[in-house]
Design a protein around this motif. Structure first.
Motif, PDB file in Angstrom:
ATOM      1  N   LYS A  22     -21.190  23.926  36.255  1.00 19.47           N
ATOM      2  CA  LYS A  22     -21.317  25.169  37.024  1.00 19.47           C
ATOM      3  C   LYS A  22     -21.094  26.379  36.121  1.00 19.47           C
ATOM      4  N   GLU A  24     -21.683  26.503  32.853  1.00 20.62           N
ATOM      5  CA  GLU A  24     -22.886  26.612  32.006  1.00 20.62           C
ATOM      6  C   GLU A  24     -24.039  27.230  32.790  1.00 20.62           C
ATOM      7  N   GLU A  25     -24.159  26.865  34.063  1.00 17.09           N
ATOM      8  CA  GLU A  25     -25.176  27.446  34.934  1.00 17.09           C
ATOM      9  C   GLU A  25     -24.915  28.942  35.128  1.00 17.09           C
ATOM     10  N   GLU A  28     -26.010  30.874  32.020  1.00 22.88           N
ATOM     11  CA  GLU A  28     -27.469  31.004  32.012  1.00 22.88           C
ATOM     12  C   GLU A  28     -27.926  32.053  33.023  1.00 22.88           C
ATOM     13  N   TRP A  29     -27.309  32.061  34.210  1.00 21.25           N
ATOM     14  CA  TRP A  29     -27.668  33.034  35.238  1.00 21.25           C
ATOM     15  C   TRP A  29     -27.369  34.454  34.767  1.00 21.25           C
TER      16      TRP A  29
END
Length: 158
Positions: A22, A24-25, A28-29
Motif C-alpha cells: 500500500k 509503494e502504491e 506511485e500515486w
C-alpha cells in the motif's frame, strides 16, 4: 469456552506485506498526481504541476487508516521495521524537497520538528521583572505638562 489460541477483537486491515504494498502504491500515486499551483505569466494565470510531497497524513488517508491505527501498527514488532522505513522515506522526501526549494522549508521544518534556536538574551535563564524602581528626573516644565495630561503623577525635583 475461551481457548488461549482464539483471537478476540476485530482483525487488522493490513498484514506487513499488504501495508508495504500500500505504501509503494501511495508513492506511485503521489508521483502520478501532482498538485497544480496557479502562476501568473504574461498576464495570464497558468496552472503549473508541482510534485506532491509524501506525508504521513497523506499515506494514512490513502491507506484508509487513522494516524492512531498507524501508531498501533508501529508498536507491533512485525510492523516496526516496515513503518520505520515508511517514516524515513517520508522524511527524506520532505527534507530533500525543502533543500532543493520544491517544498516550503519553513513548513517542512515544523512538520519534521526541526528548529534552529539560539538564546542570545537570557543565557537559558528565566526572564524576571525588574525589582529596582526606575527613577526619572524631568525638568519642571516637562513635569507640569505630564501632570496636566493626567497620565501619571510626577514628583518634581527642584
Amino acid at each position: 469456552m475461551n481457548t488461549p489460541n482464539k483471537r478476540v477483537g476485530r482483525p487488522r486491515a493490513y498484514t506487513p506485506e499488504a501495508l508495504e504494498a500500500k505504501f509503494e502504491e501511495y508513492v506511485e500515486w503521489v508521483k502520478a498526481n501532482p498538485v497544480y499551483i496557479n502562476k501568473v505569466s504574461a498576464g495570464e494565470i497558468i496552472a503549473v504541476p508541482t510534485q506532491r510531497p509524501l506525508t504521513l497524513v497523506g499515506f494514512c488517508q490513502f491507506a484508509k487508516i487513522s494516524r492512531q491505527n498507524f501508531y498501533e501498527y508501529e508498536s507491533r514488532e512485525e510492523f516496526s521495521d516496515l513503518l520505520t522505513h515508511v517514516r524515513v522515506a517520508i522524511e527524506a522526501d520532505q527534507l530533500e524537497g525543502a533543500l532543493c526549494g520544491q517544498y516550503d522549508s519553513g513548513i517542512v521544518a515544523r512538520v519534521l520538528h526541526l528548529a534552529d534556536r539560539q538564546d542570545v538574551t537570557t543565557n537559558g535563564k528565566a526572564i524576571t521583572a525588574a525589582t529596582q524602581p526606575v527613577s526619572v528626573v524631568l525638568d519642571p516644565e516637562a513635569a507640569k505638562i505630564i501632570q496636566s495630561i493626567g497620565k501619571m503623577t510626577v514628583a518634581v525635583k527642584e
